[in-house]
Design a protein around this motif. Structure first.
Motif, mmCIF file in Angstrom:
data_model
loop_
_atom_site.group_PDB
_atom_site.id
_atom_site.type_symbol
_atom_site.label_atom_id
_atom_site.label_comp_id
_atom_site.label_asym_id
_atom_site.label_seq_id
_atom_site.Cartn_x
_atom_site.Cartn_y
_atom_site.Cartn_z
ATOM 1 N N LEU A 141 -3.223 -9.310 -7.296
ATOM 2 C CA LEU A 141 -4.485 -8.624 -7.031
ATOM 3 C C LEU A 141 -4.722 -8.526 -5.531
ATOM 4 O O LEU A 141 -4.636 -9.527 -4.808
ATOM 5 C CB LEU A 141 -5.645 -9.377 -7.694
ATOM 6 N N VAL A 142 -5.026 -7.311 -5.075
ATOM 7 C CA VAL A 142 -5.400 -7.057 -3.681
ATOM 8 C C VAL A 142 -6.766 -6.396 -3.684
ATOM 9 O O VAL A 142 -6.981 -5.387 -4.367
ATOM 10 C CB VAL A 142 -4.384 -6.141 -2.970
ATOM 11 N N PRO A 153 -1.853 6.771 1.560
ATOM 12 C CA PRO A 153 -1.764 6.979 0.107
ATOM 13 C C PRO A 153 -0.362 6.720 -0.447
ATOM 14 O O PRO A 153 -0.224 6.257 -1.584
ATOM 15 C CB PRO A 153 -2.179 8.454 -0.061
ATOM 16 N N VAL A 154 0.658 6.993 0.352
ATOM 17 C CA VAL A 154 2.036 6.753 -0.091
ATOM 18 C C VAL A 154 2.296 5.249 -0.165
ATOM 19 O O VAL A 154 2.880 4.739 -1.140
ATOM 20 C CB VAL A 154 3.042 7.427 0.861
ATOM 21 N N PHE A 155 1.873 4.523 0.867
ATOM 22 C CA PHE A 155 2.009 3.068 0.886
ATOM 23 C C PHE A 155 1.304 2.446 -0.317
ATOM 24 O O PHE A 155 1.864 1.579 -1.016
ATOM 25 C CB PHE A 155 1.418 2.532 2.192
ATOM 26 N N GLU A 156 0.103 2.903 -0.596
ATOM 27 C CA GLU A 156 -0.662 2.354 -1.713
ATOM 28 C C GLU A 156 -0.076 2.756 -3.059
ATOM 29 O O GLU A 156 -0.133 1.982 -4.021
ATOM 30 C CB GLU A 156 -2.119 2.790 -1.587
ATOM 31 N N GLN A 157 0.502 3.939 -3.142
ATOM 32 C CA GLN A 157 1.175 4.337 -4.376
ATOM 33 C C GLN A 157 2.336 3.400 -4.676
ATOM 34 O O GLN A 157 2.559 3.011 -5.829
ATOM 35 C CB GLN A 157 1.688 5.777 -4.252
ATOM 36 N N LEU A 182 2.526 0.254 -3.773
ATOM 37 C CA LEU A 182 1.958 -1.016 -4.233
ATOM 38 C C LEU A 182 1.588 -0.939 -5.709
ATOM 39 O O LEU A 182 1.928 -1.826 -6.502
ATOM 40 C CB LEU A 182 0.717 -1.375 -3.407
ATOM 41 N N VAL A 183 0.890 0.124 -6.075
ATOM 42 C CA VAL A 183 0.433 0.283 -7.453
ATOM 43 C C VAL A 183 1.626 0.450 -8.394
ATOM 44 O O VAL A 183 1.656 -0.131 -9.489
ATOM 45 C CB VAL A 183 -0.538 1.473 -7.557
ATOM 46 N N ASP A 184 2.609 1.227 -7.982
ATOM 47 C CA ASP A 184 3.800 1.429 -8.811
ATOM 48 C C ASP A 184 4.548 0.119 -9.041
ATOM 49 O O ASP A 184 5.221 -0.053 -10.067
ATOM 50 C CB ASP A 184 4.747 2.440 -8.155
ATOM 51 N N ASP A 185 4.422 -0.816 -8.094
ATOM 52 C CA ASP A 185 5.093 -2.107 -8.232
ATOM 53 C C ASP A 185 4.261 -3.105 -9.030
ATOM 54 O O ASP A 185 4.659 -4.258 -9.185
ATOM 55 C CB ASP A 185 5.410 -2.686 -6.844
ATOM 56 N N GLY A 186 3.103 -2.662 -9.520
ATOM 57 C CA GLY A 186 2.299 -3.507 -10.378
ATOM 58 C C GLY A 186 1.123 -4.203 -9.720
ATOM 59 O O GLY A 186 0.405 -4.969 -10.369
ATOM 60 N N VAL A 187 0.894 -3.952 -8.425
ATOM 61 C CA VAL A 187 -0.236 -4.571 -7.736
ATOM 62 C C VAL A 187 -1.541 -3.940 -8.223
ATOM 63 O O VAL A 187 -1.650 -2.709 -8.337
ATOM 64 C CB VAL A 187 -0.105 -4.402 -6.212
ATOM 65 N N LEU A 188 -2.527 -4.776 -8.515
ATOM 66 C CA LEU A 188 -3.881 -4.304 -8.827
ATOM 67 C C LEU A 188 -4.606 -4.158 -7.496
ATOM 68 O O LEU A 188 -4.848 -5.147 -6.803
ATOM 69 C CB LEU A 188 -4.599 -5.303 -9.724
ATOM 70 N N LEU A 189 -4.947 -2.935 -7.115
ATOM 71 C CA LEU A 189 -5.499 -2.642 -5.791
ATOM 72 C C LEU A 189 -6.905 -2.073 -5.922
ATOM 73 O O LEU A 189 -7.118 -1.083 -6.618
ATOM 74 C CB LEU A 189 -4.595 -1.636 -5.058
#
Length: 258
Positions: A34-35, A126-130, A132-139
């Motif tokens: 979780l972030v 947005p690419v960096f955050e995508q 993170l999310v694709d790797d399973g991070v809850l952002l």
């Protein structure tokens, strides 16, 4: 709406903190990460909001990330590099007291980053955050709002309170004359980085206590509703009477006398 008093605030916060502890237990059980990003006006109340979230969670599991200004070496790295080093591992929580969005806020308004650097950041975030999310991070990304009059009240409070004076920096003083510029920087940031995979949430922090409750309730409501019961722990009776402390090599300090 009148300011929320301390007792009603604490009464409303306690059950939410119980939910936050349960959330942390679920994260540990599931291995999720979780972030939570806390951005907003100077003196809006980021520290208090982070404290309310983290207060009852095991600090070994929940870390507050508040980075100082970059070193000379860090300033030559890929911009996201020093933030990526603080992302959570499985079962962990990272609460960012400001984040990579410094580049879209204070760095832009104060001229620490040039227009090309800001434009590159708004394209890359947005690419960096995508990733993170694709790797399973809850952002989750929160921006804390407050009117300039309320901001001024808090600046004066910091100036007059020796225990809060450290919170008042030269950058804060300069921000007083740049309220509108920060508003425009925020709007530009939202237009570029409010995405389906990593949306922004704005929270009114003119009343900080009410703002904390609003933010925590939103965070909890957006997380998966998964319950992991706490482990059963028993405390069997001691074998014999409880023992007092005994000292040999050193003695404790004399008790403080009020």
């Amino acid at each position: 709406m009148s300011a929320l008093k301390r007792e009603p605030y604490r009464a409303a916060l306690r059950p939410m903190q119980l939910e936050l502890v349960a959330m942390a237990r679920w994260l540990r059980h599931s291995g999720r990460r979780l972030v939570v990003v806390f951005e907003g006006r100077d003196a809006a109340g980021k520290g208090g909001a982070i404290g309310a979230v983290a207060e009852r969670i095991n600090p070994r599991q929940c870390r507050v990330v508040a980075l100082p200004r970059p070193t000379e070496r860090e300033s030559t790295q890929w911009y996201f590099q020093r933030y990526a080093a603080h992302l959570p591992a499985a079962g962990e929580i990272a609460l960012f007291d400001r984040s990579w969005y410094n580049r879209a806020g204070v760095e832009k308004v104060m001229g620490y980053a040039d227009p090309a650097q800001v434009a590159a950041f708004l394209e890359q975030a947005p690419v960096f955050e995508q990733q993170l999310v694709d790797d399973g991070v809850l952002l989750f990304k929160y921006w804390l709002c407050c009117d300039q009059a309320r901001q001024e009240e808090r600046f004066r409070e910091r100036l007059c309170d020796p225990l809060k004076r450290w919170k008042l920096s030269p950058v804060d003083l300069e921000a007083r004359s740049r309220y509108a510029e920060y508003t425009q920087a925020r709007e530009d940031m939202l237009a570029a980085t409010h995405t389906a995979h990593a949306p922004w949430t704005l929270v009114d922090f003119n009343d900080q206590r009410r703002g904390r409750l609003t933010l925590i309730r939103d965070l909890l409501d957006r997380l998966p509703d998964t319950c992991v019961p706490p482990p059963d722990i028993e405390l069997p009776p001691l074998q014999g009477a409880p023992q007092p402390e005994r000292y040999g090599v050193l003695q404790p300090l004399p008790p403080f006398e009020a």
